[in-house]
Motif scaffolding. Structure first.
Motif, PDB file in Angstrom:
ATOM      1  N   LYS A 269       0.847  -1.187   0.000  1.00 16.02           N
ATOM      2  CA  LYS A 269       0.000   0.000   0.000  1.00 16.02           C
ATOM      3  C   LYS A 269       0.884   1.239   0.000  1.00 16.02           C
ATOM      4  CE  LYS A 269      -3.767   2.212   2.523  1.00 16.02           C
ATOM      5  NZ  LYS A 269      -4.647   2.140   3.706  1.00 16.02           N
TER       6      LYS A 269
ATOM      7  N   LYS B 268      -1.964  13.523  -2.685  1.00 12.35           N
ATOM      8  CA  LYS B 268      -3.358  13.097  -2.556  1.00 12.35           C
ATOM      9  C   LYS B 268      -4.173  13.286  -3.838  1.00 12.35           C
ATOM     10  CE  LYS B 268      -3.594  13.506   2.457  1.00 12.35           C
ATOM     11  NZ  LYS B 268      -4.159  14.234   3.629  1.00 12.35           N
TER      12      LYS B 268
ATOM     13  N   ALA C  58      -3.576  10.286  -5.891  1.00  9.89           N
ATOM     14  CA  ALA C  58      -4.245   9.089  -5.376  1.00  9.89           C
ATOM     15  C   ALA C  58      -5.728   9.114  -5.704  1.00  9.89           C
ATOM     16  CB  ALA C  58      -4.030   8.995  -3.865  1.00  9.89           C
ATOM     17  N   GLU C  59      -6.335  10.274  -5.621  1.00  6.54           N
ATOM     18  CA  GLU C  59      -7.765  10.397  -5.935  1.00  6.54           C
ATOM     19  C   GLU C  59      -8.026  10.111  -7.407  1.00  6.54           C
ATOM     20  OE1 GLU C  59      -8.619  14.348  -4.719  1.00  6.54           O
ATOM     21  OE2 GLU C  59      -8.496  13.905  -2.560  1.00  6.54           O
TER      22      GLU C  59
ATOM     23  N   ALA D 292      -6.118   8.241  -9.361  1.00  8.23           N
ATOM     24  CA  ALA D 292      -5.860   6.814  -9.572  1.00  8.23           C
ATOM     25  C   ALA D 292      -7.049   5.981  -9.116  1.00  8.23           C
ATOM     26  CB  ALA D 292      -4.602   6.403  -8.816  1.00  8.23           C
ATOM     27  N   ALA D 293      -7.657   6.370  -7.990  1.00  7.28           N
ATOM     28  CA  ALA D 293      -8.831   5.649  -7.484  1.00  7.28           C
ATOM     29  C   ALA D 293      -9.999   5.784  -8.452  1.00  7.28           C
ATOM     30  CB  ALA D 293      -9.217   6.188  -6.108  1.00  7.28           C
ATOM     31  N   ARG D 294     -10.128   6.970  -9.049  1.00  2.69           N
ATOM     32  CA  ARG D 294     -11.199   7.190 -10.020  1.00  2.69           C
ATOM     33  C   ARG D 294     -10.997   6.317 -11.251  1.00  2.69           C
ATOM     34  NH1 ARG D 294     -12.135  12.928 -13.144  1.00  2.69           N
ATOM     35  NH2 ARG D 294     -13.923  12.287 -14.445  1.00  2.69           N
TER      36      ARG D 294
ATOM     37  N   ASP E 223      -9.398   3.436 -11.395  1.00  2.15           N
ATOM     38  CA  ASP E 223      -9.681   2.048 -11.007  1.00  2.15           C
ATOM     39  C   ASP E 223     -11.186   1.798 -10.921  1.00  2.15           C
ATOM     40  OD1 ASP E 223      -6.996   1.460 -10.871  1.00  2.15           O
ATOM     41  OD2 ASP E 223      -6.838   1.791  -8.706  1.00  2.15           O
ATOM     42  N   GLN E 224     -11.913   2.788 -10.405  1.00  2.00           N
ATOM     43  CA  GLN E 224     -13.367   2.639 -10.272  1.00  2.00           C
ATOM     44  C   GLN E 224     -14.036   2.540 -11.644  1.00  2.00           C
ATOM     45  OE1 GLN E 224     -15.407   6.029  -8.565  1.00  2.00           O
ATOM     46  NE2 GLN E 224     -16.996   4.726  -7.660  1.00  2.00           N
TER      47      GLN E 224
ATOM     48  N   SER F  52     -13.249  -0.819 -13.209  1.00  2.00           N
ATOM     49  CA  SER F  52     -14.010  -1.897 -12.580  1.00  2.00           C
ATOM     50  C   SER F  52     -15.467  -1.901 -13.037  1.00  2.00           C
ATOM     51  CB  SER F  52     -13.940  -1.748 -11.057  1.00  2.00           C
ATOM     52  OG  SER F  52     -14.699  -2.743 -10.420  1.00  2.00           O
TER      53      SER F  52
ATOM     54  N   GLU G 275      -5.295   8.396 -17.667  1.00  2.00           N
ATOM     55  CA  GLU G 275      -3.929   8.009 -17.315  1.00  2.00           C
ATOM     56  C   GLU G 275      -2.919   9.042 -17.805  1.00  2.00           C
ATOM     57  OE1 GLU G 275      -4.276   3.120 -17.146  1.00  2.00           O
ATOM     58  OE2 GLU G 275      -3.740   4.119 -19.039  1.00  2.00           O
TER      59      GLU G 275
END
Length: 326
Positions: A7, A15, A18-19, A21-23, A25-26, A29, A46
């Motif tokens: 992690k 931050k 990271a936000e 990157a999370a978007r 991935d979401q 998915s 990307e």
């Protein structure tokens, strides 16, 4: 270096990355769940993430660079040694009864050539840091370093030092054991060694603890490393009686690589992967190895007398200033 997935440890200014990157991935998915092709949108996001990373890390303030230099997963001395050397054998002991784990060293081969490598070693977690004194070497550590450098000088092996310390160990016991004398002795003796010496600031380099293995023919420094006489927090506490002004002190101290290059203190800046050396340790190690080999090749074309003279002149120029007359 470890390659297992872990992690990420995020710094405050990371931050937004990271936000994003999370978007990504979401979206990926959800697209897989619903059988929708969003590859073009993913590529755009990307590309935006890469652009944002470049923007953030190209405009870091001195205090933010200090945070990168202190990152717990930033490659350490042993990480670099094990990555760049063909062979490596650690040597122990200062021959005065101690073996300081905060300063490591030994013999190695770099590009097929025998060398001596040494440097401060921080820990990876709290337990390891305690065992390593957080990379703060005791007097015995500097005496061990000098023993290894004398060994290198005797057998004609170049010396490579890696600097990464918040300072020498500052305890009553260290003072009783001669911390100041041990560092001063190293400073004097390193000027006299016949073999090439290359010093590299790989992370945080502070105070006499950094200088104790920092006298060399060439001083290299990673892009996001810092080199300072005192930590910004310590400076702020002394000057303004307020450690919260550390970011202001970091600017005034001129601790970052580009400032130090302009001041003539360091000789070469080593570029880091976008996101810092901890984001791609193997790439950082490759950059370091190439720089060391190139500088060694240049230094070995000189005689020992020429190297000593240039070493002396290099340090005599540091801090020279001119007073304007009115």
């Amino acid at each position: 270096m470890a390659t297992t997935e872990r992690k990420p440890l995020l710094l405050d200014f990371e931050k937004p990355l990271a936000e994003l990157a999370a978007r990504i991935d979401q979206i990926r998915s959800l697209a897989e769940e619903n059988g929708v092709d969003v590859s073009s949108e993913i590529r755009k996001l990307e590309a935006r993430a890469m652009q944002l990373r470049e923007e953030i890390f190209s405009t870091l303030s001195p205090f933010q660079r200090l945070q990168v230099a202190r990152h717990p997963r930033r490659p350490s001395t042993l990480d670099y040694i094990q990555s760049i050397s063909d062979e490596w054998m650690e040597l122990h002991g200062d021959r005065c009864g101690g073996d300081d784990p905060a300063l490591v060293g030994g013999v190695a081969r770099l590009g097929g050539q025998p060398v001596v490598m040494l440097g401060q070693q921080k820990g990876r977690d709290t337990k390891d840091n305690i065992a390593r004194n957080f990379g703060m070497a005791a007097p015995g550590g500097y005496r061990k370093a000098m023993r290894l450098m004398e060994h290198a000088n005797k057998f004609g092996m170049p010396i490579l030092t890696f600097i990464d310390t918040p300072g020498a160990l500052a305890t009553m016991v260290a003072e009783h054991q001669g911390a100041g004398e041990a560092i001063a002795y190293n400073l004097r003796e390193m000027f006299c060694l016949d073999v090439p010496i290359i010093c590299t600031v790989i992370g945080e380099a502070s105070s006499g603890g950094a200088l104790g293995i920092g006298v060399g023919d060439r001083l290299l420094m990673f892009e996001h490393a810092v080199y300072t006489i005192i930590s910004p927090e310590g400076c702020a506490a002394i000057l303004w009686k307020d450690a919260s002004k550390a970011s202001q002190a970091a600017v005034a101290l001129k601790i970052i690589s580009h400032d130090l290059k302009n001041l003539g203190i360091i000789d070469q800046i080593l570029p880091e992967p976008i996101g810092g050396a901890h984001s791609d340790p193997l790439q950082a190690a490759t950059t370091l190895k190439q720089a060391l080999l190139e500088n060694l090749d240049q230094l070995q074309r000189l005689t020992s007398q020429e190297r000593r003279q240039l070493r002396y002149e290099k340090f005599r120029k540091i801090g020279v200033y001119t007073e304007a007359t009115h």
